[in-house]
Design an enzyme around this catalytic site. Structure first.
Site, PDB file in Angstrom:
ATOM      1  N   TYR A  53      37.899 -42.950  -2.698  1.00 54.28           N
ATOM      2  CA  TYR A  53      37.513 -41.573  -2.406  1.00 54.28           C
ATOM      3  C   TYR A  53      38.033 -41.121  -1.039  1.00 54.28           C
ATOM      4  O   TYR A  53      38.088 -41.903  -0.102  1.00 54.28           O
ATOM      5  CB  TYR A  53      36.001 -41.413  -2.427  1.00 54.28           C
ATOM      6  CG  TYR A  53      35.365 -41.477  -3.793  1.00 54.28           C
ATOM      7  CD1 TYR A  53      36.131 -41.481  -4.956  1.00 54.28           C
ATOM      8  CD2 TYR A  53      33.977 -41.518  -3.929  1.00 54.28           C
ATOM      9  CE1 TYR A  53      35.539 -41.544  -6.205  1.00 54.28           C
ATOM     10  CE2 TYR A  53      33.372 -41.572  -5.175  1.00 54.28           C
ATOM     11  CZ  TYR A  53      34.155 -41.588  -6.307  1.00 54.28           C
ATOM     12  OH  TYR A  53      33.567 -41.654  -7.531  1.00 54.28           O
ATOM     13  N   PRO A 218      27.374 -33.677 -13.413  1.00 53.23           N
ATOM     14  CA  PRO A 218      26.221 -33.101 -14.113  1.00 53.23           C
ATOM     15  C   PRO A 218      26.376 -31.626 -14.450  1.00 53.23           C
ATOM     16  O   PRO A 218      25.682 -31.126 -15.345  1.00 53.23           O
ATOM     17  CB  PRO A 218      25.075 -33.317 -13.126  1.00 53.23           C
ATOM     18  CG  PRO A 218      25.733 -33.372 -11.787  1.00 53.23           C
ATOM     19  CD  PRO A 218      27.040 -34.069 -12.038  1.00 53.23           C
ATOM     20  N   LEU A 219      27.278 -30.924 -13.757  1.00 53.60           N
ATOM     21  CA  LEU A 219      27.474 -29.497 -14.027  1.00 53.60           C
ATOM     22  C   LEU A 219      28.730 -29.238 -14.863  1.00 53.60           C
ATOM     23  O   LEU A 219      29.182 -28.089 -14.968  1.00 53.60           O
ATOM     24  CB  LEU A 219      27.547 -28.705 -12.716  1.00 53.60           C
ATOM     25  CG  LEU A 219      26.321 -28.789 -11.815  1.00 53.60           C
ATOM     26  CD1 LEU A 219      26.487 -27.868 -10.609  1.00 53.60           C
ATOM     27  CD2 LEU A 219      25.045 -28.445 -12.581  1.00 53.60           C
ATOM     28  N   GLY A 221      31.906 -29.927 -14.414  1.00 51.78           N
ATOM     29  CA  GLY A 221      33.036 -29.355 -13.682  1.00 51.78           C
ATOM     30  C   GLY A 221      32.811 -27.919 -13.261  1.00 51.78           C
ATOM     31  O   GLY A 221      33.775 -27.169 -13.050  1.00 51.78           O
ATOM     32  N   GLY A 222      31.556 -27.503 -13.152  1.00 53.91           N
ATOM     33  CA  GLY A 222      31.229 -26.152 -12.717  1.00 53.91           C
ATOM     34  C   GLY A 222      30.862 -25.213 -13.850  1.00 53.91           C
ATOM     35  O   GLY A 222      30.315 -24.126 -13.614  1.00 53.91           O
ATOM     36  N   LEU A 223      31.124 -25.615 -15.106  1.00 57.43           N
ATOM     37  CA  LEU A 223      30.826 -24.733 -16.242  1.00 57.43           C
ATOM     38  C   LEU A 223      29.347 -24.394 -16.332  1.00 57.43           C
ATOM     39  O   LEU A 223      28.982 -23.284 -16.723  1.00 57.43           O
ATOM     40  CB  LEU A 223      31.269 -25.389 -17.549  1.00 57.43           C
ATOM     41  CG  LEU A 223      32.745 -25.342 -17.917  1.00 57.43           C
ATOM     42  CD1 LEU A 223      32.948 -26.003 -19.267  1.00 57.43           C
ATOM     43  CD2 LEU A 223      33.272 -23.918 -17.926  1.00 57.43           C
ATOM     44  N   LEU A 224      28.497 -25.360 -15.969  1.00 62.21           N
ATOM     45  CA  LEU A 224      27.063 -25.177 -16.111  1.00 62.21           C
ATOM     46  C   LEU A 224      26.408 -24.613 -14.852  1.00 62.21           C
ATOM     47  O   LEU A 224      25.187 -24.546 -14.760  1.00 62.21           O
ATOM     48  CB  LEU A 224      26.406 -26.507 -16.487  1.00 62.21           C
ATOM     49  CG  LEU A 224      26.887 -27.119 -17.801  1.00 62.21           C
ATOM     50  CD1 LEU A 224      26.338 -28.531 -17.976  1.00 62.21           C
ATOM     51  CD2 LEU A 224      26.486 -26.242 -18.982  1.00 62.21           C
ATOM     52  N   GLY A 225      27.224 -24.215 -13.903  1.00 63.34           N
ATOM     53  CA  GLY A 225      26.689 -23.698 -12.649  1.00 63.34           C
ATOM     54  C   GLY A 225      26.638 -22.186 -12.562  1.00 63.34           C
ATOM     55  O   GLY A 225      26.589 -21.624 -11.467  1.00 63.34           O
ATOM     56  N   GLY A 226      26.683 -21.517 -13.712  1.00 63.34           N
ATOM     57  CA  GLY A 226      26.673 -20.051 -13.707  1.00 63.34           C
ATOM     58  C   GLY A 226      28.049 -19.467 -13.527  1.00 63.34           C
ATOM     59  O   GLY A 226      28.223 -18.456 -12.838  1.00 63.34           O
TER      60      GLY A 226
END
Length: 329
Positions: A53, A218-219, A221-226
């Site tokens: 990382y 958990p989101l 890749g951002g799709l579930l973040g609104g």
């Protein structure tokens, strides 16, 4: 903060974990220090990183390799009891150079990778040492012998996996049990409302063997973040993200409508849905700012009634249950 046992171990970790993949890349050192301080203040004690990382994770592109670990190490070296306040997790497997033994899980690589991570992290032990991927060419006798040696030397305490299939988890535990070794205590898998494949065999394997689940992304890749609301408000997104949004637009519209109906932010609902799973130990979040870290804590205040859970299953259907019933009588 809520805490849970790390799998069947006696160790308790926060149900939100701090992922540090952005440290050294999207997040500079000053911001990373602020995020880690905010995490400790919020009661988050599981800090997760990996040797690769901090920059590009491709062979031959060494800029940034180890930088996330180095940033954490410099933060820990500030003292003040920082090391004793966290459960420090890192990973190995991916290439750290162009040599034939600079990757995967040979005993040779495991020893060298652990020593290098300890130097970068400026600590004498790693609490959770995770295999970033399965190595199909190295026998489990060799892997467990190397891990046992690190445990005896006090350099690592627990062993975890990441991106393993259900049968690989079962095989690893069978081999560990034959050696009277604890084996795996956790598994990091891709898991969110948009990616539920692990419900077929990985989740049942984890439950059976008493291994804690730590979902990454958990989101989605951002799709579930609104993402729809953000794009309507002028937030710029990449061309690839726009294509993904258009492919899932009907589901995203239904999802964000559901979130509005229950009065919760989409990101909070996505995290709350994961935390609802009893196999799950901790959700891996990767905030780029202290504000994003603090926002993630709202998920603990979200209650998902049965009808909301049913609607989520209708919007984002899983594989149909566990194997083999999901596809056979």
């Amino acid at each position: 903060m809520q805490y849970a046992h790390l799998g069947r171990s006696g160790l308790k970790v926060s149900r939100l974990a701090l992922g540090t993949m952005n440290f050294g890349d999207a997040t500079d050192e000053a911001a990373a220090f602020a995020i880690m301080e905010a995490a400790v203040d919020a009661g988050i004690n599981l800090f997760d990183t990996a040797d690769v990382y901090g920059g590009p994770q491709s062979p031959g592109m060494k800029q940034g390799y180890g930088l996330s670990e180095e940033i954490i190490g410099r933060w820990l070296s500030r003292g003040g009891g920082r090391r004793d306040k966290i459960v420090l997790a890192t990973k190995l497997y991916q290439p750290m150079g162009l040599g034939p033994n600079d990757k995967y899980l040979s005993a040779y690589k495991i020893r060298r990778a652990a020593e290098a991570s300890l130097r970068r992290l400026r600590t004498d032990h790693i609490d959770l040492y995770q295999m970033h991927h399965v190595d199909r060419s190295t026998p489990w006798e060799e892997i467990w012998q190397a891990m046992e040696q690190l445990v005896r030397e006090g350099k690592i305490t627990y062993v975890g996996s990441s991106n393993f299939a259900g049968w690989q988890i079962a095989t690893a535990q069978s081999e560990a049990r034959a050696r009277n070794f604890l084996g795996l205590v956790s598994e990091q898998s891709l898991y969110n409302l948009t990616a539920r494949t692990i419900e077929l065999e990985v989740v049942p394997a984890l439950r059976h063997h008493g291994i804690g689940l730590i979902p990454w992304s958990p989101l989605g890749g951002g799709l579930l973040g609104g993402v729809l609301k953000k794009s309507e408000n002028g937030r710029r997104v990449s061309a690839q993200t726009r294509q993904t949004v258009e492919r899932h637009r009907p589901r995203l519209e239904a999802y964000e409508t559901l979130c509005a109906d229950i009065g919760a932010e989409p990101a909070d609902v996505a995290l709350a849905w994961l935390l609802h799973n009893p196999v799950l130990t901790s959700v891996l979040t990767g905030p780029r700012t202290p504000e994003q870290l603090t926002a993630g804590l709202r998920a603990f205040d979200v209650h998902l009634p049965d009808d909301a859970l049913k609607r989520l299953d209708e919007i984002w259907p899983g594989p149909g249950g566990e194997a083999p019933e999901a596809y056979a009588w």
